[in-house]
Design a protein around this motif. Structure first.
Motif, mmCIF file in Angstrom:
data_model
loop_
_atom_site.group_PDB
_atom_site.id
_atom_site.type_symbol
_atom_site.label_atom_id
_atom_site.label_comp_id
_atom_site.label_asym_id
_atom_site.label_seq_id
_atom_site.Cartn_x
_atom_site.Cartn_y
_atom_site.Cartn_z
ATOM 1 N N ARG A 196 2.430 1.708 -3.484
ATOM 2 C CA ARG A 196 1.474 2.166 -4.488
ATOM 3 C C ARG A 196 1.172 3.659 -4.336
ATOM 4 O O ARG A 196 1.045 4.384 -5.322
ATOM 5 C CB ARG A 196 0.172 1.362 -4.379
ATOM 6 N N ARG A 197 1.046 4.087 -3.077
ATOM 7 C CA ARG A 197 0.720 5.502 -2.847
ATOM 8 C C ARG A 197 1.908 6.406 -3.156
ATOM 9 O O ARG A 197 1.737 7.540 -3.603
ATOM 10 C CB ARG A 197 0.270 5.706 -1.397
ATOM 11 N N ARG A 198 3.114 5.890 -2.862
ATOM 12 C CA ARG A 198 4.337 6.661 -3.072
ATOM 13 C C ARG A 198 4.274 8.020 -2.376
ATOM 14 O O ARG A 198 4.707 9.039 -2.914
ATOM 15 C CB ARG A 198 4.599 6.873 -4.564
ATOM 16 N N ARG A 199 3.714 8.033 -1.170
ATOM 17 C CA ARG A 199 3.636 9.270 -0.417
ATOM 18 C C ARG A 199 4.761 9.311 0.612
ATOM 19 O O ARG A 199 5.133 8.290 1.170
ATOM 20 C CB ARG A 199 2.285 9.385 0.308
ATOM 21 N N SER A 244 0.825 -1.197 0.000
ATOM 22 C CA SER A 244 0.000 0.000 0.000
ATOM 23 C C SER A 244 0.864 1.254 0.000
ATOM 24 O O SER A 244 0.578 2.223 -0.730
ATOM 25 C CB SER A 244 -0.914 -0.001 1.238
#
Length: 293
Positions: free
Chosen positions: A122-125, A119
């Motif tokens: 995927r977000r790459r935050r 997760s």
């Protein structure tokens, strides 16, 4: 792992598990499932092999469930009643539940941590710093899981009751089924735990393979690793590395690919263990009911 009775080839495939009368079809089926397990490669701990073994073990314990419901079986067990082996069988059924629970918990914990990491990727935050923290978190959780698996494996080295009930056919059969089950659980826990130790040179070799994939494309070592080992190696390539943006993105893609391959495998093994766990509970309840009559 040190040699133990669990590592030695069980002789369950060679024993006839018939009652004095004509064998019931369920007994024949138990025999066939034991032979299938005995014919499988005991040293193989690949995910596909483990899935096959678990499937066979589920079939075997389904037969055991039905076998214990037969009046003929219950009568034979009652006639052969002996306080010593009654305790052995009950201890054995509890041991199987404990080991199955340990393996299931290890897989569930691994799956949850892997999904959380996926997760984040995927977000790459949060950039590289957050991702590296999550990677470290996953690797620490893997250490906990490995330690628990190794503890369970060590506990399995305890001596099992000797299978010397030559005149107690039903007892010997149930003991052989327990031994076959422990063999499968041992393989599964070894898969989760991975190698006990790995040298620094070997660790650097793994990093080298990930940084220079084209130079090692023809080597076979990487293909011999389990899916869990591949994820661990891919994650180790991210932590503490100073590399260009393009190299970093390659490492992240390797991690994402490895996690994607791992998830369905862990899910399949977990479901197999859950189904088997329910059968083991029902078997223990059946034994308790028979012995309490």
């Amino acid at each position: 792992m040190a040699s133990s009775p669990l590592n030695q080839k069980s002789n369950y495939q060679a024993r006839s598990i018939s009652l004095p009368s004509k064998p019931h079809p369920l007994i024949v089926q138990c025999n066939e499932h034991l032979c299938r397990l005995g014919a499988s490669d005991a040293s193989s701990s690949t995910s596909s092999s483990l899935s096959s073994k678990l499937s066979c073990l589920q079939d075997l314990h389904e037969c055991v469930e039905k076998l214990l419901q037969l009046p003929l079986t219950q009568q034979a067990i009652v006639q052969e009643h002996n306080d010593k082996w009654v305790e052995e069988l009950l201890d054995g059924s509890l041991r199987l539940l404990d080991v199955c629970t340990a393996a299931k918990d290890a897989l569930i914990h691994t799956k949850e941590c892997a999904r959380e990491l996926q997760s984040i990727i995927r977000r790459r935050r949060g950039g590289e710093m957050e991702l590296e923290r999550e990677v470290q978190k996953y690797l620490m959780s893997r250490k906990v899981v490995k330690k628990a698996a190794q503890k369970a494996l060590k506990g399995m080295e305890r001596k099992c009751a000797e299978k010397n009930h030559e005149n107690l056919v039903m007892v010997s059969t149930l003991r052989e089924i327990e031994a076959a089950s422990l063999d499968v659980f041992e393989s599964l826990l070894s898969y989760v735990a991975g190698p006990r130790s790995r040298s620094k040179s070997s660790n650097w070799s793994l990093v080298f393979k990930l940084v220079h994939p084209k130079r090692v494309a023809c080597e076979n070592e990487e293909t011999d690793k389990s899916e869990l080992e591949k994820v661990d190696a891919a994650l180790n390539s991210i932590t503490g590395q100073t590399s260009s943006k393009s190299d970093y993105n390659v490492h992240v893609e390797n991690v994402q690919s490895s996690l994607g391959q791992l998830e369905p495998i862990v899910q399949d093994l977990e479901e197999g263990l859950e189904s088997l766990f329910r059968r083991l509970i029902r078997t223990r309840v059946s034994l308790l009911n028979i012995f309490n009559h």
